[in-house]
Design a protein around this motif. Sequence first.
Motif, PDB file in Angstrom:
ATOM      1  N   GLY A   1       0.784  -1.229   0.000  1.00  0.00           N
ATOM      2  CA  GLY A   1       0.000   0.000   0.000  1.00  0.00           C
ATOM      3  C   GLY A   1       0.814   1.276   0.000  1.00  0.00           C
ATOM      4  O   GLY A   1       0.228   2.371  -0.003  1.00  0.00           O
ATOM      5  N   ILE A   2       2.133   1.167   0.024  1.00  0.00           N
ATOM      6  CA  ILE A   2       2.975   2.374  -0.025  1.00  0.00           C
ATOM      7  C   ILE A   2       3.532   2.518  -1.436  1.00  0.00           C
ATOM      8  O   ILE A   2       4.346   1.706  -1.888  1.00  0.00           O
ATOM      9  CB  ILE A   2       4.122   2.304   0.995  1.00  0.00           C
ATOM     10  CG1 ILE A   2       3.573   2.159   2.414  1.00  0.00           C
ATOM     11  CG2 ILE A   2       4.988   3.553   0.887  1.00  0.00           C
ATOM     12  CD1 ILE A   2       4.642   2.059   3.483  1.00  0.00           C
ATOM     13  N   ASP A   3       3.103   3.542  -2.160  1.00  0.00           N
ATOM     14  CA  ASP A   3       3.604   3.804  -3.503  1.00  0.00           C
ATOM     15  C   ASP A   3       5.026   4.364  -3.429  1.00  0.00           C
ATOM     16  O   ASP A   3       5.399   5.016  -2.459  1.00  0.00           O
ATOM     17  CB  ASP A   3       2.707   4.814  -4.230  1.00  0.00           C
ATOM     18  CG  ASP A   3       1.302   4.280  -4.488  1.00  0.00           C
ATOM     19  OD1 ASP A   3       1.162   3.042  -4.598  1.00  0.00           O
ATOM     20  OD2 ASP A   3       0.361   5.096  -4.548  1.00  0.00           O
ATOM     21  N   GLY A   4       5.784   4.095  -4.483  1.00  0.00           N
ATOM     22  CA  GLY A   4       7.111   4.677  -4.606  1.00  0.00           C
ATOM     23  C   GLY A   4       8.242   3.840  -4.073  1.00  0.00           C
ATOM     24  O   GLY A   4       9.403   4.233  -4.196  1.00  0.00           O
ATOM     25  N   THR A   5       7.944   2.678  -3.496  1.00  0.00           N
ATOM     26  CA  THR A   5       9.024   1.864  -2.935  1.00  0.00           C
ATOM     27  C   THR A   5       9.925   1.280  -4.024  1.00  0.00           C
ATOM     28  O   THR A   5      11.057   0.888  -3.726  1.00  0.00           O
ATOM     29  CB  THR A   5       8.448   0.726  -2.073  1.00  0.00           C
ATOM     30  OG1 THR A   5       7.502  -0.028  -2.841  1.00  0.00           O
ATOM     31  CG2 THR A   5       7.760   1.282  -0.830  1.00  0.00           C
ATOM     32  N   ASP A   6       9.442   1.237  -5.249  1.00  0.00           N
ATOM     33  CA  ASP A   6      10.288   0.756  -6.358  1.00  0.00           C
ATOM     34  C   ASP A   6      11.202   1.855  -6.886  1.00  0.00           C
ATOM     35  O   ASP A   6      12.165   1.569  -7.605  1.00  0.00           O
ATOM     36  CB  ASP A   6       9.417   0.235  -7.503  1.00  0.00           C
ATOM     37  CG  ASP A   6       8.688  -1.039  -7.151  1.00  0.00           C
ATOM     38  OD1 ASP A   6       9.180  -1.785  -6.283  1.00  0.00           O
ATOM     39  OD2 ASP A   6       7.605  -1.293  -7.729  1.00  0.00           O
ATOM     40  N   ASP A   7      10.902   3.099  -6.541  1.00  0.00           N
ATOM     41  CA  ASP A   7      11.629   4.222  -7.121  1.00  0.00           C
ATOM     42  C   ASP A   7      12.511   4.972  -6.121  1.00  0.00           C
ATOM     43  O   ASP A   7      13.430   5.690  -6.517  1.00  0.00           O
ATOM     44  CB  ASP A   7      10.635   5.224  -7.729  1.00  0.00           C
ATOM     45  CG  ASP A   7       9.711   4.565  -8.742  1.00  0.00           C
ATOM     46  OD1 ASP A   7      10.215   3.791  -9.578  1.00  0.00           O
ATOM     47  OD2 ASP A   7       8.491   4.801  -8.674  1.00  0.00           O
ATOM     48  N   VAL A   8      12.218   4.800  -4.834  1.00  0.00           N
ATOM     49  CA  VAL A   8      12.922   5.558  -3.805  1.00  0.00           C
ATOM     50  C   VAL A   8      13.684   4.601  -2.905  1.00  0.00           C
ATOM     51  O   VAL A   8      13.148   3.582  -2.469  1.00  0.00           O
ATOM     52  CB  VAL A   8      11.927   6.392  -2.967  1.00  0.00           C
ATOM     53  CG1 VAL A   8      12.656   7.126  -1.846  1.00  0.00           C
ATOM     54  CG2 VAL A   8      11.171   7.370  -3.860  1.00  0.00           C
ATOM     55  N   ASP A   9      14.934   4.931  -2.630  1.00  0.00           N
ATOM     56  CA  ASP A   9      15.726   4.106  -1.709  1.00  0.00           C
ATOM     57  C   ASP A   9      15.166   4.232  -0.295  1.00  0.00           C
ATOM     58  O   ASP A   9      14.843   5.334   0.160  1.00  0.00           O
ATOM     59  CB  ASP A   9      17.191   4.538  -1.718  1.00  0.00           C
ATOM     60  CG  ASP A   9      17.897   4.214  -3.022  1.00  0.00           C
ATOM     61  OD1 ASP A   9      17.457   3.279  -3.712  1.00  0.00           O
ATOM     62  OD2 ASP A   9      18.882   4.903  -3.342  1.00  0.00           O
ATOM     63  N   PHE A  10      15.079   3.113   0.385  1.00  0.00           N
ATOM     64  CA  PHE A  10      14.625   3.116   1.772  1.00  0.00           C
ATOM     65  C   PHE A  10      15.395   2.055   2.542  1.00  0.00           C
ATOM     66  O   PHE A  10      16.023   1.163   1.965  1.00  0.00           O
ATOM     67  CB  PHE A  10      13.113   2.848   1.865  1.00  0.00           C
ATOM     68  CG  PHE A  10      12.683   1.520   1.295  1.00  0.00           C
ATOM     69  CD1 PHE A  10      12.686   0.370   2.081  1.00  0.00           C
ATOM     70  CD2 PHE A  10      12.266   1.411  -0.032  1.00  0.00           C
ATOM     71  CE1 PHE A  10      12.304  -0.862   1.557  1.00  0.00           C
ATOM     72  CE2 PHE A  10      11.875   0.190  -0.561  1.00  0.00           C
ATOM     73  CZ  PHE A  10      11.894  -0.951   0.239  1.00  0.00           C
ATOM     74  N   LEU A  11      15.354   2.174   3.854  1.00  0.00           N
ATOM     75  CA  LEU A  11      15.995   1.216   4.741  1.00  0.00           C
ATOM     76  C   LEU A  11      14.955   0.280   5.321  1.00  0.00           C
ATOM     77  O   LEU A  11      13.811   0.670   5.550  1.00  0.00           O
ATOM     78  CB  LEU A  11      16.696   1.942   5.897  1.00  0.00           C
ATOM     79  CG  LEU A  11      17.729   3.005   5.551  1.00  0.00           C
ATOM     80  CD1 LEU A  11      18.090   3.789   6.816  1.00  0.00           C
ATOM     81  CD2 LEU A  11      18.965   2.382   4.933  1.00  0.00           C
ATOM     82  N   THR A  12      15.356  -0.959   5.594  1.00  0.00           N
ATOM     83  CA  THR A  12      14.617  -1.842   6.478  1.00  0.00           C
ATOM     84  C   THR A  12      15.482  -2.042   7.723  1.00  0.00           C
ATOM     85  O   THR A  12      16.608  -1.543   7.799  1.00  0.00           O
ATOM     86  CB  THR A  12      14.322  -3.198   5.823  1.00  0.00           C
ATOM     87  OG1 THR A  12      15.562  -3.917   5.641  1.00  0.00           O
ATOM     88  CG2 THR A  12      13.620  -3.024   4.484  1.00  0.00           C
ATOM     89  N   SER A  13      14.966  -2.771   8.690  1.00  0.00           N
ATOM     90  CA  SER A  13      15.782  -3.020   9.881  1.00  0.00           C
ATOM     91  C   SER A  13      17.069  -3.746   9.531  1.00  0.00           C
ATOM     92  O   SER A  13      18.107  -3.533  10.176  1.00  0.00           O
ATOM     93  CB  SER A  13      14.971  -3.816  10.912  1.00  0.00           C
ATOM     94  OG  SER A  13      14.502  -5.031  10.367  1.00  0.00           O
ATOM     95  N   ASP A  14      17.038  -4.611   8.517  1.00  0.00           N
ATOM     96  CA  ASP A  14      18.259  -5.291   8.079  1.00  0.00           C
ATOM     97  C   ASP A  14      19.340  -4.295   7.704  1.00  0.00           C
ATOM     98  O   ASP A  14      20.515  -4.446   8.069  1.00  0.00           O
ATOM     99  CB  ASP A  14      17.967  -6.190   6.870  1.00  0.00           C
ATOM    100  CG  ASP A  14      17.176  -7.431   7.223  1.00  0.00           C
ATOM    101  OD1 ASP A  14      16.884  -7.645   8.416  1.00  0.00           O
ATOM    102  OD2 ASP A  14      16.839  -8.194   6.298  1.00  0.00           O
ATOM    103  N   ASP A  15      18.944  -3.259   6.963  1.00  0.00           N
ATOM    104  CA  ASP A  15      19.902  -2.256   6.510  1.00  0.00           C
ATOM    105  C   ASP A  15      20.312  -1.324   7.646  1.00  0.00           C
ATOM    106  O   ASP A  15      21.489  -0.963   7.789  1.00  0.00           O
ATOM    107  CB  ASP A  15      19.287  -1.401   5.389  1.00  0.00           C
ATOM    108  CG  ASP A  15      18.661  -2.238   4.299  1.00  0.00           C
ATOM    109  OD1 ASP A  15      19.344  -3.142   3.795  1.00  0.00           O
ATOM    110  OD2 ASP A  15      17.488  -1.988   3.958  1.00  0.00           O
TER     111      ASP A  15
END
Length: 460
Positions: A150-164
């Motif tokens: 449901g979050i748009d833009g995750t394919d285009d914008v760099d983001f962190l997860t807890s792993d990162d």
Amino acid sequence: MREFDLVVLGGGTGNIVASAAADEGLDVAVVERGRLGGTCLNRGCNPSKRLIHHADVVQTVREADAFGVDATLHDVAFADIVEAVTETVTEQAERKAERAREHDRIAFYQTEGRFVDEREVEVDTDDGTERLAGDRVVLAGGSRPLVPDGIDGTDDVDFLTSDDALRLTELPGRLVVVGGGYVAAEMAHFFRQMGSDVSIVGSGAVLVDREDRDAAERLTEAYEREHDLHLGYRASELAGESGEVVVTAESEDGDERTVRGDDVLLATGRQPNTDLWNVDAAGLETDDEGFVETDDYLATSVEGVWAIGDIAGNYMFKHSGDKEAEYAVENAVRGNRERVEYPGMAHAVFGSPQLASLGRPESDVDGEYAVGTREYEDVPLGSAMRADGFAKAIVGEDGGVLGFHVVGPEASTLVHEVSTAVAAGADAERIAETIHVHPALSEVVQGAFRDACGTTQSGI
């Protein structure tokens, strides 16, 4: 095809089962795509709590003047701290792998693997693929950070997860944390004390909203003093703009707001790795969220296959997974029929303040019950620590402990007094009347139970 007495899929809690089986003379295959030790050792509770301890030390220095101590924080060696923790957990994982490779009853496949039949697994090798068959299989395939559709833009914008985030060596000046659960709370605390300006965007009205409401509200009040909170807003879009990450979030009534930062951390939950292990090929039944369904003995819908840990979804804690591994040794390895029990199961959130819980939140309790509370400031050591926190006991008509919740310093330790008592069959009155060391912090626990039992001491 290579055949084994037991095939273990996943090297976190699964390595407990594999080691016990090998020591009892079974030929065992272990398939793990990453490092042994699984999420907890490499990407979860072990590195995160090591890092959070550094944050706690920093916070102690920052707040030292409240106790008449003149202390100045000149610098936090963020990169050095992260690199030291990473090195420590990596060495531990490599030692586990070395022991596995040296064991003459264990074949360790550090590679991708997937089900191709009920008790058959295909693994990647340098020469292509190889098939492994097990008389019995224990699936301990774990989970991974969830990235919501449901979050748009995750394919285009760099983001962190807890792993990162746990291996990030450059401190963000401004960090936006999306999510309001325990991962969000813990990571927000860590990065705030390291020096980041932290904003939290969470869909719940309070942080950690699955916890007892009184406890969640107390933790949220503390976080409001250190963080920029946007609660009741669900993130809907990520966008990049002029070197910033922009998070757009919406409330249920349609109100929209944007939150900007240098980095964004998606801490929106975890999902089971059932798809990565291709459990459909084995015919394993899963629930609507993808967790493998198990019975009271951790057996799955396929004969000869058991599931433990995060992928089974009973509890998603390392300590519950380790307990399930013990049952898997009894049932899958030794052929017994031991019903799984979780006596005194507790959990903790290592934020600031800490929160720990056992049993049910008050909102889930039916029938007649009593509630007792005790503030940290009302016990001598809590007052000396200037601690803002409380303990809450929920007691049934028969004196049974229905729930216990504590927010404040050492909450993750204090909860074990109640956990041990419950596991031993003690009732609330026994906890209330057990002689406690004075003026130990555990008096806050005793005070909550005395309040619930109506036995609070009086005096002039």
